[in-house]
Design an enzyme around this catalytic site. Structure first.
Site, PDB file in Angstrom:
ATOM      1  N   ASP A 173       1.051  -1.122   0.154  1.00  0.00           N
ATOM      2  CA  ASP A 173       0.011   0.029  -0.053  1.00  0.00           C
ATOM      3  C   ASP A 173       0.724   1.271   0.013  1.00  0.00           C
ATOM      4  OD1 ASP A 173       0.913  -0.507   2.680  1.00  0.00           O
ATOM      5  OD2 ASP A 173      -0.708   0.685   3.480  1.00  0.00           O
ATOM      6  N   GLU A 182      -0.130  -0.723   6.046  1.00  0.00           N
ATOM      7  CA  GLU A 182       1.020  -0.252   6.859  1.00  0.00           C
ATOM      8  C   GLU A 182       0.797   1.381   6.830  1.00  0.00           C
ATOM      9  OE1 GLU A 182       4.601   1.366   8.156  1.00  0.00           O
ATOM     10  OE2 GLU A 182       3.826   1.747   6.389  1.00  0.00           O
TER      11      GLU A 182
HETATM   12  N1  BES Z   1       8.613   3.199   5.554  1.00  0.00           N
HETATM   13  C1  BES Z   1       7.819   4.284   6.708  1.00  0.00           C
HETATM   14  C2  BES Z   1       8.679   4.287   7.820  1.00  0.00           C
HETATM   15  C3  BES Z   1      10.146   4.561   7.937  1.00  0.00           C
HETATM   16  C4  BES Z   1      10.220   5.618   6.909  1.00  0.00           C
HETATM   17  C5  BES Z   1      11.073   4.112   8.725  1.00  0.00           C
HETATM   18  C6  BES Z   1      11.590   6.113   6.923  1.00  0.00           C
HETATM   19  C7  BES Z   1      12.472   4.697   8.751  1.00  0.00           C
HETATM   20  C8  BES Z   1      12.639   5.751   7.739  1.00  0.00           C
HETATM   21  C9  BES Z   1       6.609   3.527   6.827  1.00  0.00           C
HETATM   22  O1  BES Z   1       6.072   3.417   5.488  1.00  0.00           O
HETATM   23  C10 BES Z   1       5.816   4.751   7.214  1.00  0.00           C
HETATM   24  O2  BES Z   1       5.704   5.938   6.782  1.00  0.00           O
HETATM   25  N2  BES Z   1       5.496   4.736   8.853  1.00  0.00           N
HETATM   26  C11 BES Z   1       4.718   5.701   9.278  1.00  0.00           C
HETATM   27  C12 BES Z   1       3.960   5.228  10.280  1.00  0.00           C
HETATM   28  C13 BES Z   1       2.872   4.267  10.094  1.00  0.00           C
HETATM   29  C14 BES Z   1       2.081   3.695  11.384  1.00  0.00           C
HETATM   30  C15 BES Z   1       1.749   4.894   9.116  1.00  0.00           C
HETATM   31  C16 BES Z   1       5.278   6.776   9.929  1.00  0.00           C
HETATM   32  O3  BES Z   1       6.638   6.695  10.463  1.00  0.00           O
HETATM   33  O4  BES Z   1       4.914   8.000  10.031  1.00  0.00           O
HETATM   34 MN    MN Z   2       7.084   2.118   4.303  1.00  0.00          MN
HETATM   35 MN    MN Z   3       5.270   5.168   4.662  1.00  0.00          MN
END
Ligand code: BES
Ligand code: MN
Ligand code: MN
Length: 454
Positions: free
Chosen positions: A87, A152
């Site tokens: 996604d 995710e």
């Molecule tokens: N891939 C990211 C997380 C990420 C980005 C980890 C850059 C390390 C470096 C993931 O898809 C994401 O965007 N996570 C969200 C949280 C999620 C619960 C929606 C975030 O970190 O805001």
């Molecule tokens: Mn991600």
């Molecule tokens: Mn992300």
């Protein structure tokens, strides 16, 4: 032909296929994209079958399907669980994209499009690495379980349920994830720490209805003004979060670890280029890298209410809203922090407004030692793919599933990111450097091949 030559010979094919994946607008946040989500799940399942997996399942959930595949035909060899997500975030604001978000385009050695870096490009790296190993050798070198989810970007709610119900099935010797970033261009990186994330929304209600600001202004509470004042009181002058108890459980990071993190080839110049602010703020007593990776924060994400249309409208709004979040570090407990934040916000608000307080999601932080042998294997594989020694970093983003897996299975989690911090994940003109996409396929193929000798 060895697999490295095979991969080298398939660059165009791989890239074209990635474009096919990127053209599916699998935005998990929006109901209108439900058919695209289904299409993306099917696409991933199809590619896993082509890659050599005989067991491939599309698992329906309460929200978006997840894709599971396994191949357990390497007796005596390690078993890994690879996790990623198909996604993507919404592409808005659309007018800020140089080329349309779902029409992948190559420019200056980068591929542009929503999901290139986060996370379709990185998922594709693993599928193509595995397929290449299978095509060249007729089998996978190790036992592989693959779990690609479609929620995710909206908090992985169904995934946790699935993991709880399938603990035996998902058991592996290590979790492998590519959903993070490299420290910088030309610096392959392994991430051993992520921040946790709590997300909140509040609704303040003052007057029962919108009011004429001339007739009533001066004698009634204005929820927008009160909301603005509230957010002015949640940081002190040293940029520490003013929520009593917020820092209470923050684990002390050793002097040796801080030294190692600050010695990484991280450049303020690159950071400034990616951010482009006139100046910088952050918690006093910590370097920028530390502020980003090992310190918790409180961020206002959105604030609205009142009149926002053309021209003027003299109104005292009945309601004001805000979305905000806290990034958490070990050993802060998301539930405890949510309670502390709510308590302080209620305490700061005057009795003249009502407050509805919602916690939209919670997610634990994660940091773990990288002493297991598999980290050396990963480092070696990255060196074969990029010709450079990989560094160990922490990051500020959040992947709640990693913590859940670590807590549940207590296995090493190897996070190998191929994105770059300035590749506009979640923003217009998201892209992925082709050098890292192709280097990624090569490295991951070496990694899985080398794991056979772990
Ligand atoms: N891939 C990211 C997380 C990420 C980005 C980890 C850059 C390390 C470096 C993931 O898809 C994401 O965007 N996570 C969200 C949280 C999620 C619960 C929606 C975030 O970190 O805001
Ligand atoms: Mn991600
Ligand atoms: Mn992300």
């Amino acid at each position: 032909m060895n697999f490295a030559e095979f991969i080298e010979g398939r660059r165009d094919e791989h890239l074209n296929e990635l474009c096919e994946f990127l053209r599916i607008p699998s935005v998990s946040a929006k109901t209108e994209h439900k058919p695209d989500i289904e299409r993306a799940a099917k696409w991933v399942a199809g590619k896993l079958t082509e890659a050599g997996f005989k067991t491939v399942q599309i698992v329906p959930t309460a929200l978006h399907p997840l894709v599971y595949a396994e191949s357990l035909e390497a007796p005596g060899k390690p078993t890994i669980l690879f996790y990623g997500h198909y996604d993507v975030q919404p592409a808005e604001p659309l007018d800020l994209w140089t080329s349309p978000a779902f029409e992948p385009t190559v420019r200056n050695g980068n591929i542009f499009g929503r999901g290139t870096a986060d996370d379709k490009g990185q998922v594709h790296i693993h599928i193509k690495a595995l397929e290449s190993l299978h095509k060249v050798n007729g089998k996978f070198p190790i036992n592989v379980k693959v779990l690609i989810e479609g929620e995710e970007e909206v908090g992985s709610v169904s995934l946790w349920d699935y993991v709880q119900k399938n603990k035996t099935k998902l058991k592996a010797d290590a979790l492998i994830v590519s959903d993070t970033s490299m420290l910088a261009k030309g610096v392959p990186s392994i991430t051993y720490g992520l921040r946790g994330l709590n997300y909140y929304q509040i609704e303040l209600t003052g007057p029962e209805r919108d009011l004429h600001s001339g007739v009533y202004g001066g004698a009634v509470p204005n929820p927008l003004t009160i909301l603005s004042e509230l957010f002015g009181k949640l940081h002190d002058k040293d940029f520490r979060v003013l929520v009593p108890g917020f820092y209470e459980d923050v684990a002390k990071v050793s002097a040796a670890e801080r030294k190692a993190l600050n010695a990484l080839p991280w450049k303020m110049k690159d950071f400034d280029k990616a951010v482009g602010a006139p100046g910088y703020v952050g918690e006093k007593g910590f370097t920028t890298v530390e502020q980003l990776w090992i310190r918790p924060t409180f961020e206002l994400n959105g604030i609205w209410g009142g009149y926002q249309g053309e021209g003027a409208k003299t109104v005292i709004p009945s309601k004001a809203y805000a979305k905000f979040s806290t990034r958490l570090v070990p050993n802060q407990d998301p539930q405890k922090i949510a309670k502390l934040v709510e308590k302080q916000i209620r305490k700061l608000l005057p009795k003249t407004v009502k407050c509805k307080f919602d916690v939209l999601s919670t997610g634990k932080p994660w940091a773990a030692p990288f002493t297991a042998k598999i980290f050396l294997t990963a480092q070696g594989a990255l060196e074969k793919g990029f010709g450079k020694r990989a560094v160990f970093i922490r990051e500020g983003g959040s992947i709640p599933f990693v913590t859940q897996m670590h807590d549940t299975f207590n296995v090493p989690c190897v996070l190998i990111g191929f994105g770059l911090p300035d590749e506009n994940a979640h923003a217009p003109d998201e892209h992925l450097a082709l050098e890292n996409y192709f280097g990624g396929i090569k490295s991951i193929a070496h990694f899985y091949a080398d794991l056979a000798n772990l």
